[in-house]
Design a protein around this motif. Structure first.
Motif, PDB file in Angstrom:
ATOM      1  N   SER A 101      44.902  46.101  25.795  1.00 21.87           N
ATOM      2  CA  SER A 101      43.716  46.910  25.502  1.00 21.87           C
ATOM      3  C   SER A 101      43.196  47.505  26.813  1.00 21.87           C
ATOM      4  O   SER A 101      43.619  47.093  27.897  1.00 21.87           O
ATOM      5  CB  SER A 101      42.624  46.048  24.868  1.00 21.87           C
ATOM      6  N   GLU A 102      42.280  48.439  26.707  1.00 20.99           N
ATOM      7  CA  GLU A 102      41.729  49.073  27.911  1.00 20.99           C
ATOM      8  C   GLU A 102      41.101  48.033  28.841  1.00 20.99           C
ATOM      9  O   GLU A 102      41.335  48.043  30.052  1.00 20.99           O
ATOM     10  CB  GLU A 102      40.686  50.115  27.491  1.00 20.99           C
ATOM     11  N   GLU A 103      40.311  47.112  28.267  1.00 21.78           N
ATOM     12  CA  GLU A 103      39.669  46.092  29.095  1.00 21.78           C
ATOM     13  C   GLU A 103      40.692  45.144  29.707  1.00 21.78           C
ATOM     14  O   GLU A 103      40.626  44.804  30.881  1.00 21.78           O
ATOM     15  CB  GLU A 103      38.652  45.291  28.283  1.00 21.78           C
ATOM     16  N   SER A 104      41.671  44.708  28.893  1.00 20.56           N
ATOM     17  CA  SER A 104      42.646  43.751  29.418  1.00 20.56           C
ATOM     18  C   SER A 104      43.599  44.403  30.422  1.00 20.56           C
ATOM     19  O   SER A 104      44.109  43.736  31.314  1.00 20.56           O
ATOM     20  CB  SER A 104      43.415  43.059  28.291  1.00 20.56           C
ATOM     21  N   ILE A 105      43.813  45.707  30.307  1.00 15.16           N
ATOM     22  CA  ILE A 105      44.617  46.415  31.314  1.00 15.16           C
ATOM     23  C   ILE A 105      43.874  46.428  32.640  1.00 15.16           C
ATOM     24  O   ILE A 105      44.452  46.136  33.699  1.00 15.16           O
ATOM     25  CB  ILE A 105      44.962  47.844  30.840  1.00 15.16           C
ATOM     26  N   ALA A 106      42.586  46.743  32.611  1.00 16.05           N
ATOM     27  CA  ALA A 106      41.792  46.734  33.845  1.00 16.05           C
ATOM     28  C   ALA A 106      41.760  45.335  34.449  1.00 16.05           C
ATOM     29  O   ALA A 106      41.955  45.168  35.663  1.00 16.05           O
ATOM     30  CB  ALA A 106      40.375  47.236  33.560  1.00 16.05           C
ATOM     31  N   ASP A 107      41.552  44.327  33.608  1.00 15.29           N
ATOM     32  CA  ASP A 107      41.552  42.942  34.105  1.00 15.29           C
ATOM     33  C   ASP A 107      42.922  42.560  34.664  1.00 15.29           C
ATOM     34  O   ASP A 107      43.021  41.869  35.675  1.00 15.29           O
ATOM     35  CB  ASP A 107      41.163  41.972  32.984  1.00 15.29           C
ATOM     36  N   GLY A 108      43.986  43.005  33.982  1.00 13.60           N
ATOM     37  CA  GLY A 108      45.340  42.703  34.436  1.00 13.60           C
ATOM     38  C   GLY A 108      45.638  43.307  35.800  1.00 13.60           C
ATOM     39  O   GLY A 108      46.292  42.673  36.633  1.00 13.60           O
ATOM     40  N   ARG A 109      45.161  44.518  36.034  1.00 15.34           N
ATOM     41  CA  ARG A 109      45.363  45.151  37.351  1.00 15.34           C
ATOM     42  C   ARG A 109      44.662  44.357  38.440  1.00 15.34           C
ATOM     43  O   ARG A 109      45.203  44.159  39.528  1.00 15.34           O
ATOM     44  CB  ARG A 109      44.863  46.583  37.320  1.00 15.34           C
ATOM     45  N   VAL A 110      43.453  43.907  38.146  1.00  9.42           N
ATOM     46  CA  VAL A 110      42.719  43.105  39.124  1.00  9.42           C
ATOM     47  C   VAL A 110      43.430  41.774  39.352  1.00  9.42           C
ATOM     48  O   VAL A 110      43.595  41.327  40.481  1.00  9.42           O
ATOM     49  CB  VAL A 110      41.261  42.886  38.669  1.00  9.42           C
ATOM     50  N   ALA A 111      43.868  41.126  38.265  1.00  6.07           N
ATOM     51  CA  ALA A 111      44.553  39.837  38.395  1.00  6.07           C
ATOM     52  C   ALA A 111      45.832  39.971  39.208  1.00  6.07           C
ATOM     53  O   ALA A 111      46.136  39.127  40.060  1.00  6.07           O
ATOM     54  CB  ALA A 111      44.852  39.258  37.016  1.00  6.07           C
ATOM     55  N   LEU A 112      46.583  41.048  38.973  1.00  2.14           N
ATOM     56  CA  LEU A 112      47.820  41.273  39.720  1.00  2.14           C
ATOM     57  C   LEU A 112      47.518  41.489  41.203  1.00  2.14           C
ATOM     58  O   LEU A 112      48.178  40.910  42.079  1.00  2.14           O
ATOM     59  CB  LEU A 112      48.565  42.476  39.137  1.00  2.14           C
ATOM     60  N   ALA A 113      46.505  42.285  41.479  1.00  2.00           N
ATOM     61  CA  ALA A 113      46.113  42.514  42.874  1.00  2.00           C
ATOM     62  C   ALA A 113      45.626  41.214  43.509  1.00  2.00           C
ATOM     63  O   ALA A 113      45.916  40.931  44.675  1.00  2.00           O
ATOM     64  CB  ALA A 113      45.031  43.589  42.943  1.00  2.00           C
ATOM     65  N   PHE A 114      44.921  40.408  42.725  1.00  2.00           N
ATOM     66  CA  PHE A 114      44.404  39.156  43.248  1.00  2.00           C
ATOM     67  C   PHE A 114      45.526  38.169  43.548  1.00  2.00           C
ATOM     68  O   PHE A 114      45.441  37.399  44.509  1.00  2.00           O
ATOM     69  CB  PHE A 114      43.406  38.551  42.271  1.00  2.00           C
ATOM     70  N   LEU A 115      46.598  38.189  42.752  1.00  2.00           N
ATOM     71  CA  LEU A 115      47.750  37.332  43.042  1.00  2.00           C
ATOM     72  C   LEU A 115      48.330  37.645  44.412  1.00  2.00           C
ATOM     73  O   LEU A 115      48.653  36.742  45.184  1.00  2.00           O
ATOM     74  CB  LEU A 115      48.828  37.510  41.974  1.00  2.00           C
ATOM     75  N   ALA A 116      48.468  38.935  44.696  1.00  3.17           N
ATOM     76  CA  ALA A 116      48.976  39.338  46.011  1.00  3.17           C
ATOM     77  C   ALA A 116      47.996  38.934  47.112  1.00  3.17           C
ATOM     78  O   ALA A 116      48.385  38.472  48.183  1.00  3.17           O
ATOM     79  CB  ALA A 116      49.231  40.842  46.032  1.00  3.17           C
ATOM     80  N   TYR A 117      46.729  39.096  46.841  1.00  7.15           N
ATOM     81  CA  TYR A 117      45.672  38.738  47.791  1.00  7.15           C
ATOM     82  C   TYR A 117      45.708  37.235  48.081  1.00  7.15           C
ATOM     83  O   TYR A 117      45.623  36.805  49.226  1.00  7.15           O
ATOM     84  CB  TYR A 117      44.339  39.153  47.162  1.00  7.15           C
ATOM     85  N   ALA A 118      45.865  36.433  47.027  1.00  7.42           N
ATOM     86  CA  ALA A 118      45.858  34.978  47.169  1.00  7.42           C
ATOM     87  C   ALA A 118      47.129  34.456  47.821  1.00  7.42           C
ATOM     88  O   ALA A 118      47.127  33.354  48.379  1.00  7.42           O
ATOM     89  CB  ALA A 118      45.667  34.328  45.804  1.00  7.42           C
ATOM     90  N   ALA A 119      48.213  35.228  47.751  1.00  9.61           N
ATOM     91  CA  ALA A 119      49.494  34.766  48.296  1.00  9.61           C
ATOM     92  C   ALA A 119      49.411  34.454  49.783  1.00  9.61           C
ATOM     93  O   ALA A 119      50.172  33.618  50.286  1.00  9.61           O
ATOM     94  CB  ALA A 119      50.581  35.801  48.034  1.00  9.61           C
ATOM     95  N   VAL A 120      48.490  35.083  50.498  1.00  6.57           N
ATOM     96  CA  VAL A 120      48.357  34.844  51.935  1.00  6.57           C
ATOM     97  C   VAL A 120      47.065  34.102  52.274  1.00  6.57           C
ATOM     98  O   VAL A 120      46.679  34.032  53.443  1.00  6.57           O
ATOM     99  CB  VAL A 120      48.441  36.177  52.725  1.00  6.57           C
TER     100      VAL A 120
END
Length: 196
Positions: free
Chosen positions: A100-119
């Motif tokens: 959904s539109e909301e879950s797509i926006a949340d998914g983009r943030v979660a994906l970016a946050f995974l990369a952020y948290a990796a370091v």
């Protein structure tokens, strides 16, 4: 008498602005100034509620987690009382996928946050705990002696489908068909009636 301000509401407003910036432009575009502009508040207000970008990011991920949990709760509630484990698991995974539109926006943030948290080991520690809880829950739903392996596979499928949906590589129909095919394998009875 001065107006009372709801601290959680203000922090959520700022976190939502951060998520919109991150969803549109990626985490590298997240800055105090950009988030303040997106939220329609002053940079000083952002600093009042979040001392650091890490603190702001962690709160934004809490908001994403709460929204995801609400979607899962709603999906499961729609199944009625005592749904079968496969149906429960499918509803949960489908609710977590960016469909959904909301879950797509949340998914983009979660994906970016995974990369952020990796370091950032301190940030990643909280995510590991969430992942372990989810893995244990899924393992409790799947049949057979290889529950942990199947649970890990289901979660890997969730993450992979999420990335491919966000990248536009799969349609909703393709992603749900792949989910169903995988769940068919996990819940398929083995020869002799014992689940694999």
């Amino acid at each position: 008498m001065p107006k009372r301000v709801d601290r959680h509401e203000r922090r959520t407003l700022i976190a939502s602005a951060l998520m919109r910036v991150a969803a549109r432009q990626g985490l590298e575009a997240v800055s105090l100034r950009h988030v303040a502009t997106e939220a329609g508040v002053s940079p000083g207000m952002v600093q009042h509620y979040f001392r650091t970008k890490d603190e702001m990011m962690a709160f934004a991920m809490t908001v994403v987690r709460e929204r995801s949990q609400a979607r899962v709760t709603d999906a499961i509630a729609g199944l009625g009382a005592d749904p079968e484990p496969r149906l429960l698991l499918r509803a949960m995974i489908a609710a977590l996928l960016p469909l959904s539109e909301e879950s797509i926006a949340d998914g983009r943030v979660a994906l970016a946050f995974l990369a952020y948290a990796a370091v950032r080991p301190d940030v990643a520690a909280g995510m590991r705990e969430d992942t372990e809880q989810l893995r244990a829950f899924v393992a409790g739903l799947v049949p057979g002696p290889r529950r942990d392996e199947h649970a890990a596979g289901v979660l890997a499928l969730l993450e992979g489908l999420g990335v491919h949906l966000l990248g536009g590589h799969y349609t909703t129909g393709q992603a749900l068909a792949a989910l169903d095919a995988h769940l068919d394998l996990v819940f398929r009875p083995a020869v002799g009636g014992e689940a694999r």
